[in-house]
Design a protein around this motif. Structure first.
Motif, mmCIF file in Angstrom:
data_model
loop_
_atom_site.group_PDB
_atom_site.id
_atom_site.type_symbol
_atom_site.label_atom_id
_atom_site.label_comp_id
_atom_site.label_asym_id
_atom_site.label_seq_id
_atom_site.Cartn_x
_atom_site.Cartn_y
_atom_site.Cartn_z
ATOM 1 N N GLU A 54 -0.212 1.301 -3.116
ATOM 2 C CA GLU A 54 0.105 2.066 -1.885
ATOM 3 C C GLU A 54 -1.160 2.705 -1.308
ATOM 4 O OE1 GLU A 54 3.097 3.560 -0.132
ATOM 5 O OE2 GLU A 54 4.006 1.740 -0.886
ATOM 6 N N LEU A 55 -1.940 3.308 -2.178
ATOM 7 C CA LEU A 55 -3.160 3.993 -1.736
ATOM 8 C C LEU A 55 -4.179 2.997 -1.187
ATOM 9 C CD1 LEU A 55 -3.354 6.500 -4.706
ATOM 10 C CD2 LEU A 55 -2.983 7.117 -2.297
ATOM 11 N N ARG A 56 -4.273 1.812 -1.797
ATOM 12 C CA ARG A 56 -5.178 0.770 -1.274
ATOM 13 C C ARG A 56 -4.705 0.298 0.090
ATOM 14 N NH1 ARG A 56 -5.561 -0.836 -6.619
ATOM 15 N NH2 ARG A 56 -3.788 -2.230 -6.403
ATOM 16 N N THR A 57 -3.401 0.063 0.217
ATOM 17 C CA THR A 57 -2.835 -0.398 1.485
ATOM 18 C C THR A 57 -3.078 0.618 2.591
ATOM 19 O OG1 THR A 57 -1.149 -1.687 0.332
ATOM 20 C CG2 THR A 57 -0.715 -1.151 2.635
ATOM 21 N N PHE A 70 -11.708 3.857 -6.571
ATOM 22 C CA PHE A 70 -12.590 4.827 -5.941
ATOM 23 C C PHE A 70 -12.057 5.215 -4.576
ATOM 24 C CE2 PHE A 70 -14.850 2.072 -8.775
ATOM 25 C CZ PHE A 70 -15.689 2.905 -9.487
ATOM 26 N N VAL A 71 -12.351 6.443 -4.153
ATOM 27 C CA VAL A 71 -11.953 6.933 -2.835
ATOM 28 C C VAL A 71 -12.839 6.270 -1.783
ATOM 29 C CG1 VAL A 71 -11.724 8.977 -1.371
ATOM 30 C CG2 VAL A 71 -11.211 9.134 -3.818
ATOM 31 N N ASP A 89 0.255 -4.118 8.680
ATOM 32 C CA ASP A 89 -0.222 -4.191 7.301
ATOM 33 C C ASP A 89 -1.332 -5.218 7.131
ATOM 34 O OD1 ASP A 89 1.490 -2.212 6.436
ATOM 35 O OD2 ASP A 89 3.016 -3.612 5.707
ATOM 36 N N ALA A 90 -1.235 -6.334 7.845
ATOM 37 C CA ALA A 90 -2.254 -7.383 7.713
ATOM 38 C C ALA A 90 -3.627 -6.863 8.141
ATOM 39 C CB ALA A 90 -1.872 -8.608 8.538
ATOM 40 N N VAL A 91 -3.676 -6.048 9.175
ATOM 41 C CA VAL A 91 -4.946 -5.493 9.637
ATOM 42 C C VAL A 91 -5.488 -4.506 8.615
ATOM 43 C CG1 VAL A 91 -6.070 -4.115 11.443
ATOM 44 C CG2 VAL A 91 -4.393 -5.851 12.065
ATOM 45 N N ARG A 92 -4.616 -3.653 8.086
ATOM 46 C CA ARG A 92 -5.046 -2.709 7.055
ATOM 47 C C ARG A 92 -5.576 -3.447 5.832
ATOM 48 N NH1 ARG A 92 -0.615 1.144 8.590
ATOM 49 N NH2 ARG A 92 0.740 -0.277 7.491
ATOM 50 N N GLN A 95 -8.983 -4.775 6.623
ATOM 51 C CA GLN A 95 -9.957 -3.683 6.623
ATOM 52 C C GLN A 95 -10.346 -3.315 5.196
ATOM 53 O OE1 GLN A 95 -7.968 -0.603 8.895
ATOM 54 N NE2 GLN A 95 -9.377 -0.932 10.598
ATOM 55 N N GLN A 96 -9.359 -3.249 4.314
ATOM 56 C CA GLN A 96 -9.651 -2.898 2.931
ATOM 57 C C GLN A 96 -10.491 -3.972 2.263
ATOM 58 O OE1 GLN A 96 -9.102 0.071 1.491
ATOM 59 N NE2 GLN A 96 -10.453 -0.792 -0.054
ATOM 60 N N GLN A 97 -10.204 -5.228 2.542
ATOM 61 C CA GLN A 97 -10.993 -6.308 1.959
ATOM 62 C C GLN A 97 -12.438 -6.235 2.428
ATOM 63 O OE1 GLN A 97 -8.634 -9.673 3.160
ATOM 64 N NE2 GLN A 97 -7.429 -9.654 1.265
#
Length: 113
Positions: A54-57, A70-71, A89-92, A95-97
């Motif tokens: 959840e936090l990664r997403t 890591f934060v 969600d796909a954009v988030r 971004q995370q990747q």
């Protein structure tokens, strides 16, 4: 807020968000291990993994296998008032990747990987 109606993984997510908001967890800070979090919250490791997902997403943390979670650099902005709830969600996820890859490249360039 009553924690009785809150799922165990949601309690962890809320607590980590609060720690980021308060400055206890700052950009780049390493979160406790899955085992440590499971012990702290008296939950199964799978529950902690769900919270970390959840936090990664949400773009608040990034994880590297064998190194931990890591934060992100932008976490305090996200929980501090700016939200990306409008974002698909796909954009988030993308971004995370990109954040994860950027962090890995920086470590490789510094000779850390």
């Amino acid at each position: 807020m009553s924690t009785e109606a809150t799922q165990p993984y949601q309690r962890i997510v809320q607590d980590v968000r609060q720690k980021i908001r308060s400055g206890l967890f700052t950009a780049g800070a390493k979160l406790p291990s899955t085992r440590e979090l499971a012990e702290t919250y008296a939950v199964a490791p799978g529950t902690v993994q769900r919270a970390l997902t959840e936090l990664r997403t949400a773009g608040l943390i990034y994880s590297h296998q064998g190194l931990g979670s890591f934060v992100t650099d932008t976490a305090s902005e996200t929980v501090g008032g700016r939200t990306d709830d409008w974002m698909p969600d796909a954009v988030r996820t993308l971004q995370q990747q990109v954040r994860d890859l950027t962090a890995r490249i920086e470590r490789i360039e510094k000779g850390g990987d």
